[in-house]
Write a protein that holds these residues in place. Structure first.
Motif, PDB file in Angstrom:
ATOM      1  N   ASN A  91      35.107  48.660  44.365  1.00 29.11           N
ATOM      2  CA  ASN A  91      35.654  49.878  44.985  1.00 29.11           C
ATOM      3  C   ASN A  91      37.165  49.950  44.851  1.00 29.11           C
ATOM      4  O   ASN A  91      37.725  50.968  44.419  1.00 29.11           O
ATOM      5  CB  ASN A  91      35.264  49.925  46.468  1.00 29.11           C
ATOM      6  N   GLN A  92      37.870  48.868  45.208  1.00 27.91           N
ATOM      7  CA  GLN A  92      39.324  48.877  45.136  1.00 27.91           C
ATOM      8  C   GLN A  92      39.821  48.857  43.694  1.00 27.91           C
ATOM      9  O   GLN A  92      40.867  49.412  43.379  1.00 27.91           O
ATOM     10  CB  GLN A  92      39.906  47.681  45.902  1.00 27.91           C
ATOM     11  N   ARG A  93      39.062  48.230  42.824  1.00 20.48           N
ATOM     12  CA  ARG A  93      39.404  48.232  41.395  1.00 20.48           C
ATOM     13  C   ARG A  93      39.399  49.671  40.875  1.00 20.48           C
ATOM     14  O   ARG A  93      40.317  50.104  40.168  1.00 20.48           O
ATOM     15  CB  ARG A  93      38.397  47.377  40.641  1.00 20.48           C
ATOM     16  N   GLU A  94      38.340  50.407  41.244  1.00 21.11           N
ATOM     17  CA  GLU A  94      38.261  51.809  40.834  1.00 21.11           C
ATOM     18  C   GLU A  94      39.351  52.638  41.514  1.00 21.11           C
ATOM     19  O   GLU A  94      39.909  53.571  40.913  1.00 21.11           O
ATOM     20  CB  GLU A  94      36.879  52.358  41.163  1.00 21.11           C
ATOM     21  N   ALA A  95      39.653  52.298  42.767  1.00 13.68           N
ATOM     22  CA  ALA A  95      40.700  53.043  43.477  1.00 13.68           C
ATOM     23  C   ALA A  95      42.055  52.839  42.808  1.00 13.68           C
ATOM     24  O   ALA A  95      42.842  53.782  42.666  1.00 13.68           O
ATOM     25  CB  ALA A  95      40.760  52.590  44.945  1.00 13.68           C
ATOM     26  N   ILE A 141      45.346  58.139  29.041  1.00 16.88           N
ATOM     27  CA  ILE A 141      45.869  57.525  30.262  1.00 16.88           C
ATOM     28  C   ILE A 141      44.747  56.889  31.080  1.00 16.88           C
ATOM     29  O   ILE A 141      44.922  55.802  31.650  1.00 16.88           O
ATOM     30  CB  ILE A 141      46.624  58.582  31.097  1.00 16.88           C
ATOM     31  N   ARG A 142      43.604  57.540  31.147  1.00 12.92           N
ATOM     32  CA  ARG A 142      42.477  56.987  31.904  1.00 12.92           C
ATOM     33  C   ARG A 142      42.022  55.646  31.329  1.00 12.92           C
ATOM     34  O   ARG A 142      41.754  54.697  32.066  1.00 12.92           O
ATOM     35  CB  ARG A 142      41.317  57.980  31.917  1.00 12.92           C
ATOM     36  N   ASP A 143      41.928  55.557  30.021  1.00 17.58           N
ATOM     37  CA  ASP A 143      41.536  54.299  29.405  1.00 17.58           C
ATOM     38  C   ASP A 143      42.547  53.205  29.730  1.00 17.58           C
ATOM     39  O   ASP A 143      42.181  52.069  30.041  1.00 17.58           O
ATOM     40  CB  ASP A 143      41.424  54.486  27.883  1.00 17.58           C
ATOM     41  N   TYR A 144      43.822  53.542  29.677  1.00 19.22           N
ATOM     42  CA  TYR A 144      44.862  52.569  30.014  1.00 19.22           C
ATOM     43  C   TYR A 144      44.765  52.145  31.485  1.00 19.22           C
ATOM     44  O   TYR A 144      44.918  50.961  31.824  1.00 19.22           O
ATOM     45  CB  TYR A 144      46.240  53.158  29.733  1.00 19.22           C
ATOM     46  N   ALA A 145      44.512  53.090  32.397  1.00 22.93           N
ATOM     47  CA  ALA A 145      44.431  52.779  33.825  1.00 22.93           C
ATOM     48  C   ALA A 145      43.285  51.813  34.113  1.00 22.93           C
ATOM     49  O   ALA A 145      43.422  50.878  34.917  1.00 22.93           O
ATOM     50  CB  ALA A 145      44.253  54.061  34.628  1.00 22.93           C
ATOM     51  N   GLU A 146      42.131  52.022  33.480  1.00 25.31           N
ATOM     52  CA  GLU A 146      40.982  51.134  33.708  1.00 25.31           C
ATOM     53  C   GLU A 146      41.292  49.724  33.225  1.00 25.31           C
ATOM     54  O   GLU A 146      40.966  48.738  33.888  1.00 25.31           O
ATOM     55  CB  GLU A 146      39.754  51.699  33.014  1.00 25.31           C
ATOM     56  N   ARG A 147      41.922  49.614  32.044  1.00 29.83           N
ATOM     57  CA  ARG A 147      42.247  48.289  31.525  1.00 29.83           C
ATOM     58  C   ARG A 147      43.291  47.596  32.396  1.00 29.83           C
ATOM     59  O   ARG A 147      43.221  46.388  32.630  1.00 29.83           O
ATOM     60  CB  ARG A 147      42.737  48.412  30.075  1.00 29.83           C
ATOM     61  N   ALA A 160      43.825  48.056  35.670  1.00 28.79           N
ATOM     62  CA  ALA A 160      43.186  47.652  36.930  1.00 28.79           C
ATOM     63  C   ALA A 160      42.331  46.414  36.730  1.00 28.79           C
ATOM     64  O   ALA A 160      42.311  45.504  37.576  1.00 28.79           O
ATOM     65  CB  ALA A 160      42.351  48.805  37.492  1.00 28.79           C
ATOM     66  N   ASP A 161      41.583  46.364  35.622  1.00 33.12           N
ATOM     67  CA  ASP A 161      40.758  45.191  35.346  1.00 33.12           C
ATOM     68  C   ASP A 161      41.619  43.932  35.220  1.00 33.12           C
ATOM     69  O   ASP A 161      41.275  42.868  35.751  1.00 33.12           O
ATOM     70  CB  ASP A 161      39.950  45.403  34.061  1.00 33.12           C
ATOM     71  N   ARG A 162      42.737  44.038  34.531  1.00 38.45           N
ATOM     72  CA  ARG A 162      43.596  42.875  34.369  1.00 38.45           C
ATOM     73  C   ARG A 162      44.133  42.390  35.722  1.00 38.45           C
ATOM     74  O   ARG A 162      44.161  41.185  35.999  1.00 38.45           O
ATOM     75  CB  ARG A 162      44.766  43.210  33.436  1.00 38.45           C
ATOM     76  N   ALA A 163      44.573  43.339  36.559  1.00 36.02           N
ATOM     77  CA  ALA A 163      45.147  42.958  37.850  1.00 36.02           C
ATOM     78  C   ALA A 163      44.120  42.278  38.752  1.00 36.02           C
ATOM     79  O   ALA A 163      44.371  41.206  39.318  1.00 36.02           O
ATOM     80  CB  ALA A 163      45.721  44.196  38.541  1.00 36.02           C
ATOM     81  N   PHE A 164      42.936  42.866  38.882  1.00 38.98           N
ATOM     82  CA  PHE A 164      41.934  42.304  39.784  1.00 38.98           C
ATOM     83  C   PHE A 164      41.271  41.063  39.199  1.00 38.98           C
ATOM     84  O   PHE A 164      40.837  40.176  39.954  1.00 38.98           O
ATOM     85  CB  PHE A 164      40.890  43.365  40.134  1.00 38.98           C
ATOM     86  N   ASP A 165      41.166  40.978  37.876  1.00 43.06           N
ATOM     87  CA  ASP A 165      40.622  39.764  37.267  1.00 43.06           C
ATOM     88  C   ASP A 165      41.518  38.565  37.561  1.00 43.06           C
ATOM     89  O   ASP A 165      41.041  37.444  37.762  1.00 43.06           O
ATOM     90  CB  ASP A 165      40.464  39.950  35.759  1.00 43.06           C
ATOM     91  N   ARG A 166      42.829  38.784  37.579  1.00 39.27           N
ATOM     92  CA  ARG A 166      43.740  37.696  37.914  1.00 39.27           C
ATOM     93  C   ARG A 166      43.527  37.225  39.351  1.00 39.27           C
ATOM     94  O   ARG A 166      43.602  36.024  39.653  1.00 39.27           O
ATOM     95  CB  ARG A 166      45.177  38.145  37.707  1.00 39.27           C
ATOM     96  N   LEU A 167      43.278  38.181  40.275  1.00 41.47           N
ATOM     97  CA  LEU A 167      43.009  37.792  41.667  1.00 41.47           C
ATOM     98  C   LEU A 167      41.702  37.016  41.771  1.00 41.47           C
ATOM     99  O   LEU A 167      41.616  36.005  42.493  1.00 41.47           O
ATOM    100  CB  LEU A 167      42.954  39.035  42.550  1.00 41.47           C
ATOM    101  N   LEU A 168      40.671  37.478  41.056  1.00 43.97           N
ATOM    102  CA  LEU A 168      39.398  36.758  41.074  1.00 43.97           C
ATOM    103  C   LEU A 168      39.566  35.348  40.529  1.00 43.97           C
ATOM    104  O   LEU A 168      39.052  34.370  41.089  1.00 43.97           O
ATOM    105  CB  LEU A 168      38.362  37.518  40.248  1.00 43.97           C
ATOM    106  N   ALA A 169      40.284  35.229  39.415  1.00 47.50           N
ATOM    107  CA  ALA A 169      40.498  33.914  38.824  1.00 47.50           C
ATOM    108  C   ALA A 169      41.294  33.017  39.760  1.00 47.50           C
ATOM    109  O   ALA A 169      41.003  31.818  39.905  1.00 47.50           O
ATOM    110  CB  ALA A 169      41.213  34.062  37.483  1.00 47.50           C
ATOM    111  N   ALA A 170      42.318  33.593  40.432  1.00 50.80           N
ATOM    112  CA  ALA A 170      43.115  32.805  41.371  1.00 50.80           C
ATOM    113  C   ALA A 170      42.266  32.318  42.536  1.00 50.80           C
ATOM    114  O   ALA A 170      42.412  31.176  42.992  1.00 50.80           O
ATOM    115  CB  ALA A 170      44.286  33.642  41.875  1.00 50.80           C
ATOM    116  N   SER A 171      41.359  33.168  43.033  1.00 54.76           N
ATOM    117  CA  SER A 171      40.474  32.753  44.119  1.00 54.76           C
ATOM    118  C   SER A 171      39.559  31.621  43.670  1.00 54.76           C
ATOM    119  O   SER A 171      39.363  30.630  44.379  1.00 54.76           O
ATOM    120  CB  SER A 171      39.647  33.952  44.597  1.00 54.76           C
TER     121      SER A 171
END
Length: 826
Positions: A162-166, A41-47, A49-60
């Protein structure tokens, strides 16, 4: 038979845990399975979170890329506000735009140097260490074409993690709940299955049921480890109960002994008086009977009061009580002769301060002290009270025989009296009651020898923060007396506030933009709590403060920065110049008024319109931004040179308000054009605008800070204030602790004070800065300020979106456009 049962040897059995034996294997197997699932589950959660925040970075990055333009072969980027609005607000954000020639167009040049260029419109993601912190960078290319060439503009957007890890931790914590629940359920089933095997508990039950009521000896039945703490607590309780019973029995025995003597004396004297034939002798006998009756009555009263005090102290029923009022109440019950011997002397603060405690117990304590002073001396009894080091100290002094040093401890015991009490009626309980009441209230009782003869009894009771609050507000009010002068914006100046206790070893250095006369109220309140601290306050304008801090040319080394230009404060924090601090008062602070626990807002200040009532008729007063623009458009000649607002190129807070106006209002540029038509005056500070409107040289001031306007109006200045009816911009002065601060703990203490109820009461008092914490007390709370107008409150939130307006190119283009409109070339 009873003796044989009590002395019978009981075989000792080793304590054991049935649960532990059975649960051990089951728990190991269940936990092993749970660990495997949690790792997955931890491995899935990290992946995720990365996908969600990477999309925000790309959108910015794509948003910024869409704003790239080419003018005269030069790359121009006007950073959109939406570029950073999509971020959470709890992470630091960095960006850079590179032209085809690898030159940084705007943003953080060191970020551009750390990253490679790109020749693709597809986003690329990298993790790098930037400014001593791991950041995630999205890089994207934008193809541009000019008359002479075609090339790629590279956009980098970076965010701390920080928020990615959160988010990853939140996904993990939510996903593993079923795993943990199933594991607990399985363990619970095993637990339930073996619970019926606890036969030793039945033996414990039988042992307790068979005991006689007076048997409080410890339980000796062997029990499992799981019940061991319960049995130990039960044994402890029975031990305390036995001691209490012994103490009560001893008190009853002592009381019976003490009462028996005067009662026996009364009986003997009465019997002798019955047989007395001589009238004078009989009168003597009756006198002795009266004296004995008085002694017995006093003893019984003291015994009853002692029991009452013991009960009330054990009940711990407390309230806020004015101790000096209790002292005056006790004195009022004295007879006329005694009252003439009593003198009262206390400071104003000591008369007003309240302590938390039991009113009846405190009254009995003071009654005994005053009675002792009157009984054991024939001269005056002096009662005083002062406040010293967060303590209320009450003294009772007399001119009696005093007390020897070896007696000062023993007289605090029940029925113990000093040598000087011989021949004086008394019970020996008074000082014992005083001692117990003082101790129960966290205080101390001391005896001292009085110069010239006599005894001084001193009771020191601690004061709580709540009991000091009224005193702090009063101190702040004294400090605000200086505000009754007409304020003018001073140049950068340093003011030293010496420590109130006379020491000089501890110094807190603050650099801020708040007017010194206003800020001294906060200094006075802070020093009331920390009398050992010297405060140095350096007053500056907001933009020079920001620039000189970055250049390292401030006149003093600051421990705390305070500015109304919160965007500049946030820029400093985002660039890594601030220390984080988890203040205990953050929970009450609105979310918009702090960022990353590094920037803390502590005021609530609206941007208002002020006008001179002698220059503008009531029917002409503009109540909205649109009405102001229309007024200036239709009455251009009347108001030519009579309107003033901030010079946004010189004033940090002026630029912040103008940038927010432009974002919110569709009429902003129309209003700016109207300013240009009437030849508006521009100033770097609110006080200068206020002075002009108050003396009539100006008719109206726009976007003036309400804190200054409200204070000047309260002083009697000839101004009226309009809180706009369409929308009201509200900013908060913010505090920041620099990383290079020398007195970090003192800076944190000042942050706590400013956010505390005491500090917010000062903000809501005569300073008119406004309290940002909801529910504060005072005339200028956020609720009271909001109620002065009908407009929508638009608080300027502390967050990454403030960085957009500070972008170098965007700021310059905004200033150029503003200057061209408000100062058109003829």
């Amino acid at each position: 038979m009873q003796i044989a049962r009590v002395t019978m040897a009981v075989p000792t059995k080793k304590s054991f845990s049935i649960r532990r034996r059975i649960l051990a294997l089951a728990t190991v197997l269940l936990l092993a399975a749970a660990v495997v699932l949690i790792v997955f589950i931890r491995d899935y959660a990290e992946r995720a979170a990365d996908r969600a925040f990477d999309r925000l970075l790309a959108a910015s990055a794509l948003t910024i890329a869409g704003a790239v333009q080419v003018e005269d072969e030069t790359v121009i980027v006007e950073l959109p506000f939406a570029a950073f609005a999509m971020f959470s607000g709890q992470d630091r954000v960095f960006y850079a735009v590179e032209g085809p020639d690898a030159r940084t167009v705007t943003g953080y040049e060191d970020l551009a140097v750390a990253m490679d260029e790109i020749t693709s419109a597809e986003p690329r993601f990298d993790d790098i260490v930037y400014r001593d912190e791991v950041v995630r960078v999205a890089t994207i290319g934008r193809l541009i074409s000019t008359e002479s060439d075609t090339g790629w503009v590279t956009i980098h957007v970076a965010e701390t993690q920080n928020q990615r890890e959160a988010l990853s931790n939140e996904i993990l914590s939510n996903a593993i709940v079923p795993v943990i629940a199933l594991t607990i359920l399985a363990v619970g089933l095993v637990w339930f299955g073996i619970s019926r095997m606890f036969a030793p508990l039945t033996e414990l039950e039988h042992e307790l049921a068979a005991r006689p009521p007076d048997d409080l000896s410890p339980v000796s039945v062997p029990v499992p480890v799981e019940v061991g703490q319960l049995v130990a607590a039960l044994n402890g309780f029975m031990g305390r109960l036995q001691k209490t019973m012994e103490r009560v029995s001893g008190l009853v025995a002592e009381a019976a002994h003490e009462v028996r003597t005067p009662l026996a004396s009364l009986r003997a004297q009465a019997e002798v008086a019955m047989d007395e034939q001589d009238l004078e002798a009989m009168r003597g006998r009756v006198g002795r009977i009266h004296t004995g009756a008085v002694q017995a009555s006093q003893l019984v009263s003291q015994l009853l009061m002692d029991a009452t005090i013991s009960h009330r102290l054990e009940a711990q029923d407390s309230e806020m009580v004015a101790l000096w009022g209790i002292i005056e109440e006790v004195c009022q019950r004295l007879d006329g002769e005694q009252l003439e011997r009593v003198s009262l002397d206390a400071s104003d603060a000591a008369r007003a301060v309240q302590v938390r405690g039991d009113r009846v117990a405190l009254r009995e304590m003071m009654r005994n002290l005053i009675d002792n002073g009157l009984v054991y001396s024939e001269g005056p009894v002096e009662i005083g009270a002062v406040i010293a080091a967060d303590t209320l100290v009450v003294t009772v002094g007399d001119r009696g025989p005093g007390m020897e040093d070896e007696e000062k401890a023993s007289v605090l015991e029940r029925f113990k009296r000093g040598k000087a009490s011989v021949g004086t009626v008394g019970s020996g309980l008074g000082l014992s009651i005083v001692s117990r009441v003082a101790e129960a209230h966290g205080g101390k009782l001391r005896f001292g020898d009085r110069a010239g003869g006599g005894l001084v009894v001193e009771v020191a009771l601690p004061l709580t923060r709540v009991s000091r609050r009224a005193g702090l507000v009063a101190i702040a009010g004294v400090a605000l007396a200086a505000l009754l002068l007409v304020p003018g914006k001073a140049e950068a100046a340093s003011t030293n506030y010496p420590a109130s206790d006379g020491s000089s070893g501890t110094v807190l250095t603050i650099v801020g933009v708040t007017d010194t006369k206003v800020f001294q109220a906060f200094v006075a309140g802070f020093q009331a709590e920390r009398p050992e601290v010297t405060v140095v306050y350096e007053e500056m304008d907001s933009l020079p403060l920001f620039r000189q801090f970055l250049d390292g040319t401030l006149p003093v080394a600051p421990d705390l920065l305070i500015s109304s230009a919160s965007d500049l404060q946030l820029k400093l924090a985002n660039d890594g110049h601030a220390l984080a601090y988890d203040s205990p008062y953050l929970g009450a602070l609105p979310d918009w008024a702090h960022w990353r626990n590094e920037v803390f807002g502590f005021t609530f200040e609206p941007a208002v319109i002020i006008y001179n009532p002698d220059r503008i008729a009531p029917e002409e007063v503009p109540r909205t931004h649109l009405k102001l623009a229309e007024l200036l458009e239709t009455e251009t000649e009347k108001f030519r040179g009579q309107i003033a607002t901030y010079d946004i190129a010189l004033s940090g807070v002026g630029y912040l308000l103008a940038a927010q106006d432009q974002t919110i209002s569709s009429t902003f540029w129309r209003l700016a054009t109207a300013f240009g038509r009437v030849g508006a005056q521009f100033s770097g500070s609110s006080p200068a605008i206020l002075n002009g409107v108050a003396d009539g040289s100006l008719a109206l001031g726009y976007n003036v800070l309400g804190s200054y306007a409200f204070a000047r109006q309260a002083e009697g200045a000839n101004i009226e204030i309009v809180v706009p009816d369409d929308y009201v911009l509200v900013l908060t002065r913010s505090m920041l602790i620099p990383r290079e601060a020398k007195e970090v703990d003192l800076a944190r203490a000042f942050v706590d004070f400013a956010l505390s109820p005491e500090g917010q009461a000062i903000a809501a008092s005569g300073t008119a800065l406004g309290s940002v914490v909801p529910g504060s007390t005072g005339d200028w709370t956020s609720e009271a300020i909001a109620a002065r107008g009908r407009g929508v409150i638009q608080a300027i939130p502390l967050g990454p979106s403030l960085l957009v307006a500070l972008d170098t190119l965007r700021r310059q283009r905004f200033l150029d456009t503003w200057k061209e409109i408000v100062s058109p070339k003829l």
